[in-house]
Design a protein around this motif. Structure first.
Motif, PDB file in Angstrom:
ATOM      1  N   VAL A  51     -22.898 -15.135  -6.070  1.00 26.31           N
ATOM      2  CA  VAL A  51     -23.617 -14.999  -7.336  1.00 26.31           C
ATOM      3  C   VAL A  51     -24.566 -13.815  -7.233  1.00 26.31           C
ATOM      4  CG1 VAL A  51     -25.188 -16.126  -8.965  1.00 26.31           C
ATOM      5  CG2 VAL A  51     -23.446 -17.476  -7.785  1.00 26.31           C
ATOM      6  N   THR A  52     -24.686 -13.070  -8.304  1.00 23.27           N
ATOM      7  CA  THR A  52     -25.612 -11.938  -8.353  1.00 23.27           C
ATOM      8  C   THR A  52     -26.672 -12.187  -9.412  1.00 23.27           C
ATOM      9  OG1 THR A  52     -25.793  -9.539  -8.656  1.00 23.27           O
ATOM     10  CG2 THR A  52     -24.207 -10.702 -10.032  1.00 23.27           C
ATOM     11  N   SER A  53     -27.802 -11.523  -9.280  1.00 23.23           N
ATOM     12  CA  SER A  53     -28.846 -11.596 -10.316  1.00 23.23           C
ATOM     13  C   SER A  53     -28.963 -10.287 -11.080  1.00 23.23           C
ATOM     14  CB  SER A  53     -30.204 -11.934  -9.685  1.00 23.23           C
ATOM     15  OG  SER A  53     -30.587 -10.933  -8.755  1.00 23.23           O
ATOM     16  N   HIS A 110     -25.496  -7.019   0.673  1.00 21.43           N
ATOM     17  CA  HIS A 110     -24.451  -8.037   0.572  1.00 21.43           C
ATOM     18  C   HIS A 110     -24.238  -8.508  -0.858  1.00 21.43           C
ATOM     19  CE1 HIS A 110     -24.462  -8.355   4.968  1.00 21.43           C
ATOM     20  NE2 HIS A 110     -25.778  -8.422   4.919  1.00 21.43           N
ATOM     21  N   ASP A 111     -25.053  -8.053  -1.799  1.00 24.27           N
ATOM     22  CA  ASP A 111     -24.931  -8.507  -3.185  1.00 24.27           C
ATOM     23  C   ASP A 111     -23.606  -8.015  -3.772  1.00 24.27           C
ATOM     24  OD1 ASP A 111     -25.312  -7.977  -6.238  1.00 24.27           O
ATOM     25  OD2 ASP A 111     -26.870  -9.413  -5.722  1.00 24.27           O
ATOM     26  N   PRO A 112     -22.817  -8.903  -4.407  1.00 23.07           N
ATOM     27  CA  PRO A 112     -21.487  -8.476  -4.886  1.00 23.07           C
ATOM     28  C   PRO A 112     -21.519  -7.387  -5.940  1.00 23.07           C
ATOM     29  CG  PRO A 112     -22.022 -10.713  -5.632  1.00 23.07           C
ATOM     30  CD  PRO A 112     -23.043 -10.342  -4.609  1.00 23.07           C
ATOM     31  N   VAL A 113     -22.458  -7.428  -6.888  1.00 24.14           N
ATOM     32  CA  VAL A 113     -22.499  -6.392  -7.921  1.00 24.14           C
ATOM     33  C   VAL A 113     -23.020  -5.084  -7.360  1.00 24.14           C
ATOM     34  CG1 VAL A 113     -23.716  -5.683 -10.020  1.00 24.14           C
ATOM     35  CG2 VAL A 113     -22.531  -7.878  -9.954  1.00 24.14           C
ATOM     36  N   HIS A 114     -24.018  -5.128  -6.494  1.00 25.88           N
ATOM     37  CA  HIS A 114     -24.508  -3.901  -5.872  1.00 25.88           C
ATOM     38  C   HIS A 114     -23.397  -3.235  -5.063  1.00 25.88           C
ATOM     39  CE1 HIS A 114     -28.959  -3.840  -6.613  1.00 25.88           C
ATOM     40  NE2 HIS A 114     -28.683  -5.079  -6.970  1.00 25.88           N
ATOM     41  N   LYS A 115     -22.519  -4.032  -4.438  1.00 29.82           N
ATOM     42  CA  LYS A 115     -21.375  -3.468  -3.731  1.00 29.82           C
ATOM     43  C   LYS A 115     -20.372  -2.873  -4.709  1.00 29.82           C
ATOM     44  CE  LYS A 115     -19.759  -6.111  -0.378  1.00 29.82           C
ATOM     45  NZ  LYS A 115     -19.366  -7.351   0.334  1.00 29.82           N
ATOM     46  N   MET A 116     -20.150  -3.552  -5.840  1.00 34.29           N
ATOM     47  CA  MET A 116     -19.180  -3.052  -6.822  1.00 34.29           C
ATOM     48  C   MET A 116     -19.593  -1.706  -7.402  1.00 34.29           C
ATOM     49  SD  MET A 116     -18.086  -6.418  -8.970  1.00 34.29           S
ATOM     50  CE  MET A 116     -17.216  -5.384 -10.147  1.00 34.29           C
ATOM     51  N   VAL A 117     -20.865  -1.573  -7.781  1.00 33.79           N
ATOM     52  CA  VAL A 117     -21.290  -0.320  -8.408  1.00 33.79           C
ATOM     53  C   VAL A 117     -21.286   0.833  -7.415  1.00 33.79           C
ATOM     54  CG1 VAL A 117     -22.657  -1.473 -10.192  1.00 33.79           C
ATOM     55  CG2 VAL A 117     -23.747  -0.855  -8.034  1.00 33.79           C
ATOM     56  N   THR A 136     -14.814  -9.114  -0.252  1.00 37.55           N
ATOM     57  CA  THR A 136     -14.196  -8.728   1.020  1.00 37.55           C
ATOM     58  C   THR A 136     -14.636  -7.343   1.497  1.00 37.55           C
ATOM     59  OG1 THR A 136     -12.265  -7.806  -0.139  1.00 37.55           O
ATOM     60  CG2 THR A 136     -12.167 -10.135   0.495  1.00 37.55           C
ATOM     61  N   GLY A 137     -15.290  -6.578   0.644  1.00 35.43           N
ATOM     62  CA  GLY A 137     -15.737  -5.258   1.046  1.00 35.43           C
ATOM     63  C   GLY A 137     -16.848  -5.315   2.082  1.00 35.43           C
ATOM     64  N   ALA A 138     -16.933  -4.289   2.901  1.00 37.14           N
ATOM     65  CA  ALA A 138     -17.977  -4.225   3.928  1.00 37.14           C
ATOM     66  C   ALA A 138     -19.348  -4.105   3.281  1.00 37.14           C
ATOM     67  CB  ALA A 138     -17.723  -3.040   4.854  1.00 37.14           C
ATOM     68  N   PRO A 139     -20.410  -4.551   3.952  1.00 34.87           N
ATOM     69  CA  PRO A 139     -21.765  -4.435   3.396  1.00 34.87           C
ATOM     70  C   PRO A 139     -22.152  -2.974   3.157  1.00 34.87           C
ATOM     71  CG  PRO A 139     -21.735  -5.939   5.272  1.00 34.87           C
ATOM     72  CD  PRO A 139     -20.400  -5.254   5.244  1.00 34.87           C
ATOM     73  N   LEU A 140     -23.101  -2.789   2.259  1.00 30.01           N
ATOM     74  CA  LEU A 140     -23.611  -1.452   1.980  1.00 30.01           C
ATOM     75  C   LEU A 140     -24.518  -0.989   3.110  1.00 30.01           C
ATOM     76  CD1 LEU A 140     -24.421  -1.901  -1.818  1.00 30.01           C
ATOM     77  CD2 LEU A 140     -22.409  -0.838  -0.789  1.00 30.01           C
ATOM     78  N   ALA A 141     -25.094   0.177   2.945  1.00 31.29           N
ATOM     79  CA  ALA A 141     -25.906   0.788   4.004  1.00 31.29           C
ATOM     80  C   ALA A 141     -27.166  -0.022   4.256  1.00 31.29           C
ATOM     81  CB  ALA A 141     -26.263   2.220   3.626  1.00 31.29           C
ATOM     82  N   SER A 142     -27.629   0.016   5.477  1.00 34.53           N
ATOM     83  CA  SER A 142     -28.855  -0.676   5.862  1.00 34.53           C
ATOM     84  C   SER A 142     -30.071   0.192   5.562  1.00 34.53           C
ATOM     85  CB  SER A 142     -28.812  -1.004   7.353  1.00 34.53           C
ATOM     86  OG  SER A 142     -28.772   0.203   8.114  1.00 34.53           O
ATOM     87  N   GLN A 143     -31.244  -0.382   5.739  1.00 34.79           N
ATOM     88  CA  GLN A 143     -32.480   0.362   5.481  1.00 34.79           C
ATOM     89  C   GLN A 143     -32.617   1.596   6.369  1.00 34.79           C
ATOM     90  OE1 GLN A 143     -35.460   0.052   7.791  1.00 34.79           O
ATOM     91  NE2 GLN A 143     -36.271   1.816   6.647  1.00 34.79           N
ATOM     92  N   PRO A 144     -32.344   1.536   7.671  1.00 35.65           N
ATOM     93  CA  PRO A 144     -32.448   2.765   8.470  1.00 35.65           C
ATOM     94  C   PRO A 144     -31.518   3.876   7.987  1.00 35.65           C
ATOM     95  CG  PRO A 144     -32.435   0.842   9.897  1.00 35.65           C
ATOM     96  CD  PRO A 144     -32.088   0.350   8.532  1.00 35.65           C
ATOM     97  N   THR A 145     -30.296   3.509   7.585  1.00 35.74           N
ATOM     98  CA  THR A 145     -29.367   4.521   7.078  1.00 35.74           C
ATOM     99  C   THR A 145     -29.906   5.164   5.809  1.00 35.74           C
ATOM    100  OG1 THR A 145     -27.467   3.363   8.023  1.00 35.74           O
ATOM    101  CG2 THR A 145     -27.016   4.920   6.251  1.00 35.74           C
TER     102      THR A 145
END
Length: 465
Positions: A40-42, A105-112, A119-128
């Protein structure tokens, strides 16, 4: 007992423990809360901003401006993905890279950001992302500033007959050891003074420039020359009006503008004894009219008179037209001055219709600074903080395009960015990744279904056209 359960859950002993609200039981049934709701996303409304971004190509063109020196064999997050991750997070109200520890890990943040939601890999971390913010060089930042001006030009279907360039700056408080931060007496602390440039009648962003203090005359002239020159190249016949408050009435700027075809200026002018002496006749007239109309005074009594004088400061190359506004109220006499090269317009119209309208720029800055939190200059390097300002400016462009093009004719066409975020972006939704499609399930009880349906339909029409 309920408090004990909350403390236990927050302490990390049971990450999936239920939180009980015993006093909120409904019809004898206890209320339990946990975080096992699934995918679920907000922030489902970010999908609209993504459609707008695809239409105007903002983040895609911005990503092309940065040289990526990383080894592709060890690179998991491209420049376009990093741009979108940060810009969309800012639009959703997460102005710091620290928030990405969970949002990755948010599904919509990954989609955009062009990753599969489940199933997609997580987005970039804070250090990146922090390394990303510190990457751009000065030449790349110059190109990004030009990109914003290009986007402003592209937002018009055809060259406008006239535009108003509102120049204004504001404070961006600093802390720690940010490079080039200076103490500002007016704001009472160390800060930057970012310069904002908007089109005065529409609120479209032209560009934003981070600076450590107010610009001197030569530096301001250089900025005006670049902005106006870039616009003039795109729109040779457009009338351009430069507008600002009193600290933008620099002789270098006025001299340059007056030498350009189809470029005019109107700015405030700080008072001085010479101006007060030149305006004395108008001041006496206003006092006399006030005494005649309101012999007994009164809280609502007021007389306003407008006039024009010719004035030349020592640093000016010639005498210029100065519009004088004198106002008499029970509190006393107040006189204001505006300098301009507009000779044909009446003093009253110049002051009330042209100059005072610049106050709307404060609302544009509020959207940019307060609602998008563009004053978060958290990096040490000055160039990194300029880049962060550009990221917030891109979020501004997406929101302004949403309000102007997609929400036109709805009750949100004049809403603040804060209202747009709360009503249209912060929408909870279940995300399902099926074999052949991705489905976003919005709440059945969503109170703005009509607006959302119309907005998605308009966006689909724009993409198909």
């Amino acid at each position: 007992r309920s408090s004990g359960r909350v403390n236990q859950a927050l302490s990390g002993h049971a990450e999936q423990a239920e939180l009980g609200f015993e006093t909120l039981g409904v019809d004898g049934k206890p209320v339990l809360v946990d975080f096992t709701g699934g995918d679920v996303t907000s922030d489902a409304g970010l999908l609209m901003l993504r459609e707008i971004d695809e239409e105007i190509g903002l983040t895609r063109r911005a990503a092309e401006l940065l040289f990526d020196a990383r080894d592709p064999r060890y690179t998991h997050h491209g420049m376009l993905e990093l741009f979108r991750q940060r810009v969309y997070a800012i639009a959703a109200g997460y102005e710091d890279a620290n928030d990405c520890a969970e949002l990755r890990h948010d599904p919509v943040h990954k989609m955009v950001a062009e990753r599969l939601p489940i199933t997609g890999a997580p987005l970039a971390s804070q250090p990146t992302l922090s390394r990303f913010e510190n990457k751009p060089s000065r030449p790349e930042l110059h190109r990004m500033a030009r990109l914003l001006v290009d986007q402003f030009v592209a937002s018009y279907d055809e060259a406008p007959d006239s535009i108003i360039l509102d120049f204004d700056d504001t404070d961006s408080q600093t802390y720690g050891a940010q490079q080039l931060a200076l103490f500002n007496t007016y704001y009472g602390g160390y800060c930057y003074m970012p310069l904002h440039v908007y089109e005065g009648t529409s609120g479209r962003l032209v560009t934003t420039i981070l600076k450590s203090s107010q610009l001197n005359g030569s530096a301001l002239r250089a900025v005006v020359r670049r902005v106006v020159g870039h616009l003039r190249h795109a729109w040779p016949k457009t009338e351009i009006l430069f507008r600002g408050d009193s600290h933008f009435s620099r002789p270098e700027v006025m001299d340059w503008i007056e030498a350009q075809p189809k470029v005019r200026h109107i700015t405030g002018l700080a008072t001085n004894p010479v101006l007060q002496r030149l305006a004395e006749g108008l001041r006496q007239k206003a006092k006399r009219l006030y005494d005649e109309r309101y012999p007994e005074g009164g809280a609502a009594s007021k007389v306003v008179c407008f006039g024009t004088v010719q004035y030349r400061a020592r640093s000016w190359s010639r005498a210029r037209r100065v519009v004088v506004k004198t106002e008499v109220t029970p509190k006393g006499l107040n006189t204001r001055f505006v300098v301009t090269d507009l000779e044909e317009t009446s003093p009253k119209m110049l002051y009330q219709r042209l100059y005072c309208a610049r106050g709307q720029a404060e609302n544009y800055i509020k959207d940019h600074k307060r609602y998008l939190r563009s004053d978060k200059a958290s990096c040490h390097r000055f160039e990194a903080n300029q880049f962060r300002l550009f990221l917030h400016s891109m979020a501004y462009v997406l929101f302004e395009t949403l309000r102007r093009d997609v929400l036109r004719g709805t009750r949100y066409e004049h809403a603040t960015f804060d209202t747009l975020r709360l009503k249209l972006i912060k929408i909870g939704a279940r995300v399902r990744e099926l074999k052949t499609r991705i489905k976003i399930e919005l709440p059945t009880s969503c109170p703005i279904q009509t607006t959302l349906r119309g907005s998605f339909a308009r966006l689909a029409h724009c993409r198909s056209g």
